[in-house]
Design a protein around this motif. Sequence first.
Motif, PDB file in Angstrom:
ATOM      1  N   ARG A  37     -14.128 -14.794  -0.401  1.00 49.93           N
ATOM      2  CA  ARG A  37     -15.230 -13.840  -0.246  1.00 49.93           C
ATOM      3  C   ARG A  37     -14.766 -12.573   0.484  1.00 49.93           C
ATOM      4  NH1 ARG A  37     -20.309 -16.769   2.292  1.00 49.93           N
ATOM      5  NH2 ARG A  37     -21.370 -14.887   1.528  1.00 49.93           N
ATOM      6  N   LEU A  38     -13.944 -12.740   1.520  1.00 53.12           N
ATOM      7  CA  LEU A  38     -13.429 -11.580   2.262  1.00 53.12           C
ATOM      8  C   LEU A  38     -12.505 -10.725   1.401  1.00 53.12           C
ATOM      9  CD1 LEU A  38     -12.696 -13.188   5.745  1.00 53.12           C
ATOM     10  CD2 LEU A  38     -14.399 -11.405   5.266  1.00 53.12           C
ATOM     11  N   LYS A  39     -11.824 -11.366   0.467  1.00 49.31           N
ATOM     12  CA  LYS A  39     -10.907 -10.635  -0.414  1.00 49.31           C
ATOM     13  C   LYS A  39     -11.620  -9.529  -1.174  1.00 49.31           C
ATOM     14  CE  LYS A  39      -7.614 -11.411  -4.207  1.00 49.31           C
ATOM     15  NZ  LYS A  39      -7.021 -12.427  -5.129  1.00 49.31           N
ATOM     16  N   PHE A  40     -12.873  -9.772  -1.543  1.00 52.38           N
ATOM     17  CA  PHE A  40     -13.635  -8.772  -2.295  1.00 52.38           C
ATOM     18  C   PHE A  40     -13.803  -7.489  -1.491  1.00 52.38           C
ATOM     19  CE2 PHE A  40     -17.658  -6.835  -3.675  1.00 52.38           C
ATOM     20  CZ  PHE A  40     -17.419  -6.690  -5.035  1.00 52.38           C
ATOM     21  N   TYR A  41     -13.839  -7.601  -0.167  1.00 55.84           N
ATOM     22  CA  TYR A  41     -14.061  -6.438   0.696  1.00 55.84           C
ATOM     23  C   TYR A  41     -12.763  -5.903   1.294  1.00 55.84           C
ATOM     24  CZ  TYR A  41     -18.853  -7.951   0.170  1.00 55.84           C
ATOM     25  OH  TYR A  41     -20.067  -8.321  -0.373  1.00 55.84           O
ATOM     26  N   GLY A  42     -11.630  -6.270   0.697  1.00 56.25           N
ATOM     27  CA  GLY A  42     -10.358  -5.697   1.091  1.00 56.25           C
ATOM     28  C   GLY A  42      -9.649  -6.412   2.221  1.00 56.25           C
ATOM     29  N   ILE A  43     -10.126  -7.598   2.604  1.00 56.24           N
ATOM     30  CA  ILE A  43      -9.434  -8.398   3.618  1.00 56.24           C
ATOM     31  C   ILE A  43      -8.605  -9.453   2.876  1.00 56.24           C
ATOM     32  CG2 ILE A  43      -9.683  -9.843   5.666  1.00 56.24           C
ATOM     33  CD1 ILE A  43     -10.732  -7.001   6.049  1.00 56.24           C
TER      34      ILE A  43
END
Length: 396
Positions: free
Chosen positions: A355-361
Amino acid sequence: MINTNRYNYYFYLLLSILVVVLLFVSNTLSISYKEALNVFVNNSVLTYVTNTSLYIFGQNDIALRLPFILFYILSVLMMYKITENYFNKESDRFISICIFMLLPGVLSASLLVNSAIIVTFLTLLYLYYYKITNKHSYVLLCLFVFIDNSFAILFLALFFYSLKDKKSLLPWISLILFSLSMYIYGFSTIGKPRGFFLDTFAIYASIFSPLLFLYFFYSIYRIGFKEKEKSLTWYISTTALILSFLFSFRQRVYIEDFAPYVVISLPFMLKIFFHSYRVRLKEFRKKHNIAVVLVLFMLFINVFFTIVNKPLYLVLPNAKKHFVYKYHFIKELAEELKRNNIDMISSNDEQLLLRLKFYGINEGTKHYISLDEFDSYKLKMTVSYYNKDLYKVYIK
């Protein structure tokens, strides 16, 4: 003609307002784990639709949900075309399309990354083609096989509908397509047999609103036992409803597979209601008037909490009981991580990482994050709504 133009104006005005609302709400939601799977892992029509939007408009929450808002618009427009000349009064048609637009299940499907609203639109497209040509589009049916597994329900409904016409090719084609769909997608029987009938009933009640769903039952019964001619829509909705309840006696059903075929029944439900309402004298319409007020009130409440849902956390003792808990917090958490110059993180929680990957993390070993407190953590981050702490993570 003037009356028709007036209601057309009202319809397009309401649709425009709802689209603006949906765009606003889409920006307040975070990506869920299942949605992240569709973006980064899965390989399906849903994945291609979503990633095309993200490629064009950038990786953000509005772009993530924009295709489904567009399918919502198309579904509403298609339903509006299908109900042309269906009701005796133009006002009845307007009320029908308004309720369809505000149905909890239809609104929620337009905001979430799932196939329900796509299936709804394509089913309505098929029904519209059938209405204007009085022919079945075998091209569309063959295409549906490769779009979503839930079209197996439509094929089965078409098979039952076509049995009355022995000269038609439809029984054979629908049966072949149903078998092909079962072969491609299979049928899940995972888990121990358990009864989920009441759960399924409750979900349907939330999709329609309780009173509307009870009236849906009555409408299905009335047409099934009192009408000689049953429409194609009735066959589709009845087949979906019966199958979902039969399966729910053994296992939890994936309601998104069935709901699109049930919500399209709204026009014939309301046609029965309006007929029942108008054959009564005014002094005998009290119960009908009360029912209408209650249904409209419930729909208004649903729309209100679709727009303004975060204050509900203030009254819920358990935040995880919130109906959109799975779609909150992650965007705010990602922003807080970036403010602390953290853009790479590791964790045992694969769902959180995706889920964090979607926001650039992205995933990396420099920092470690956990939803559970541990002794050596160096930083605690808390996401709060209305000054109430709701989501905590611990970082080292």
